[in-house]
Design an enzyme around this catalytic site. Structure first.
Site, PDB file in Angstrom:
ATOM      1  N   PHE A   1       0.801  -1.230  -0.127  1.00  0.00           N
ATOM      2  CA  PHE A   1       0.022   0.023   0.030  1.00  0.00           C
ATOM      3  C   PHE A   1       0.677   1.322   0.116  1.00  0.00           C
ATOM      4  CE2 PHE A   1       0.625  -1.631   4.324  1.00  0.00           C
ATOM      5  CZ  PHE A   1       0.929  -0.534   5.079  1.00  0.00           C
TER       6      PHE A   1
ATOM      7  N   HIS B   1      -0.407  11.288  12.989  1.00  0.00           N
ATOM      8  CA  HIS B   1       0.903  10.318  13.267  1.00  0.00           C
ATOM      9  C   HIS B   1       1.459  10.807  14.295  1.00  0.00           C
ATOM     10  CE1 HIS B   1       5.072   8.805  12.121  1.00  0.00           C
ATOM     11  NE2 HIS B   1       5.277   9.991  12.823  1.00  0.00           N
TER      12      HIS B   1
HETATM   13  N1  UDP Z   1      -0.711   1.820   7.217  1.00  0.00           N
HETATM   14  C1  UDP Z   1      -1.605   1.215   6.392  1.00  0.00           C
HETATM   15  N2  UDP Z   1      -1.901  -0.110   6.638  1.00  0.00           N
HETATM   16  C2  UDP Z   1      -1.077  -1.091   7.446  1.00  0.00           C
HETATM   17  C3  UDP Z   1       0.034  -0.422   8.129  1.00  0.00           C
HETATM   18  C4  UDP Z   1      -0.192   0.835   7.973  1.00  0.00           C
HETATM   19  O1  UDP Z   1      -2.430   1.828   5.786  1.00  0.00           O
HETATM   20  O2  UDP Z   1      -1.298  -2.150   7.444  1.00  0.00           O
HETATM   21  C5  UDP Z   1      -0.485   3.245   7.280  1.00  0.00           C
HETATM   22  C6  UDP Z   1      -1.205   3.957   8.381  1.00  0.00           C
HETATM   23  O3  UDP Z   1      -1.931   5.271   7.886  1.00  0.00           O
HETATM   24  C7  UDP Z   1       0.103   4.193   9.355  1.00  0.00           C
HETATM   25  C8  UDP Z   1       1.068   4.514   8.296  1.00  0.00           C
HETATM   26  O4  UDP Z   1       0.776   3.599   7.335  1.00  0.00           O
HETATM   27  O5  UDP Z   1      -0.484   5.238  10.197  1.00  0.00           O
HETATM   28  C9  UDP Z   1       2.365   4.210   9.040  1.00  0.00           C
HETATM   29  O6  UDP Z   1       2.513   2.615   9.507  1.00  0.00           O
HETATM   30  P1  UDP Z   1       3.244   2.315  10.875  1.00  0.00           P
HETATM   31  O7  UDP Z   1       3.337   0.802  11.189  1.00  0.00           O
HETATM   32  O8  UDP Z   1       4.411   3.135  11.072  1.00  0.00           O
HETATM   33  O9  UDP Z   1       1.871   2.827  11.689  1.00  0.00           O
HETATM   34  P2  UDP Z   1       1.884   4.011  12.979  1.00  0.00           P
HETATM   35  O10 UDP Z   1       3.323   4.181  13.684  1.00  0.00           O
HETATM   36  O11 UDP Z   1       1.339   5.122  12.278  1.00  0.00           O
HETATM   37  O12 UDP Z   1       0.854   3.702  14.117  1.00  0.00           O
HETATM   38 MG    MG Z   2       5.112   4.461  12.646  1.00  0.00          MG
END
Ligand code: UDP
Ligand code: MG
Length: 165
Positions: free
Chosen positions: A58, A124
């Site tokens: 994605f 975020h």
């Molecule tokens: N994200 C997503 N699908 C997933 C994992 C992440 O769309 O399965 C997006 C979501 O917007 C997320 C961002 O990618 O906030 C960054 O992912 P991360 O794993 O760093 O999560 P966060 O730190 O934001 O909780």
């Molecule tokens: Mg993150």
């Protein structure tokens, strides 16, 4: 000991007029806001911010999302500072997946999953000290922040800049 953390109110948060609600929720932490600005996110900034996600299926959608292709072309970036800032902010944000997030958390209350499978989770927040430092340095210059968080140096500007006419 104090910590600093980067918070982004993502384009869906701004489009849904959630800025006030989100800042009010974050004020429960009693942390200090030491920097804040509205940013039009370039592709370079988006890709650098999410470089650890570049192998995800994605990724292209995630870049479009944070650049504001689906909402508004802006993000609000803030730095919060104080005791256990990273953990306190993450706790109020809730789980990454808005469907799994506690319904009283910011993501649980306001996030959604799109049909393309992206978690539009409105906010975020940095997850650890190393990530916070990398992200704060990416989004802010030393002079944008009202306290000295990291060592800085004086560099001569050699590029042209836009000034008021
Ligand atoms: N994200 C997503 N699908 C997933 C994992 C992440 O769309 O399965 C997006 C979501 O917007 C997320 C961002 O990618 O906030 C960054 O992912 P991360 O794993 O760093 O999560 P966060 O730190 O934001 O909780
Ligand atoms: Mg993150």
């Amino acid at each position: 000991m104090g910590q600093s953390t980067l918070v982004l109110i993502k384009p869906d948060g701004l489009k849904k007029s959630l800025t006030g609600n989100i800042l009010t929720r974050l004020s429960e932490t009693k942390l200090d806001i030491v920097a804040a600005k509205i940013v039009k996110v370039s592709r370079e900034l988006a890709v650098e911010h999410y470089k650890h996600m570049s192998e995800k299926p994605f990724f292209a959608e995630l870049i479009k999302y944070i650049m504001g292709d689906y909402h508004k072309r802006k993000v609000m970036a803030l730095v919060y500072w104080g005791d256990d800032a990273i953990g306190k902010v993450r706790a109020i944000c809730g789980e990454t997946n808005p469907e799994e997030a506690d319904s009283v958390s910011i993501r649980g209350a306001y996030g959604r999953i799109t049909t393309k499978g992206v978690y539009e989770n409105v906010i975020h927040a940095s997850t650890n000290k190393e990530e916070a430092e990398r992200e704060i340095k990416l989004w802010f210059s030393p002079d944008d922040i009202i306290v000295d968080l990291y060592p800085a140096k004086i560099a001569k500007k050699i590029c042209e800049e836009r000034v008021w006419a």
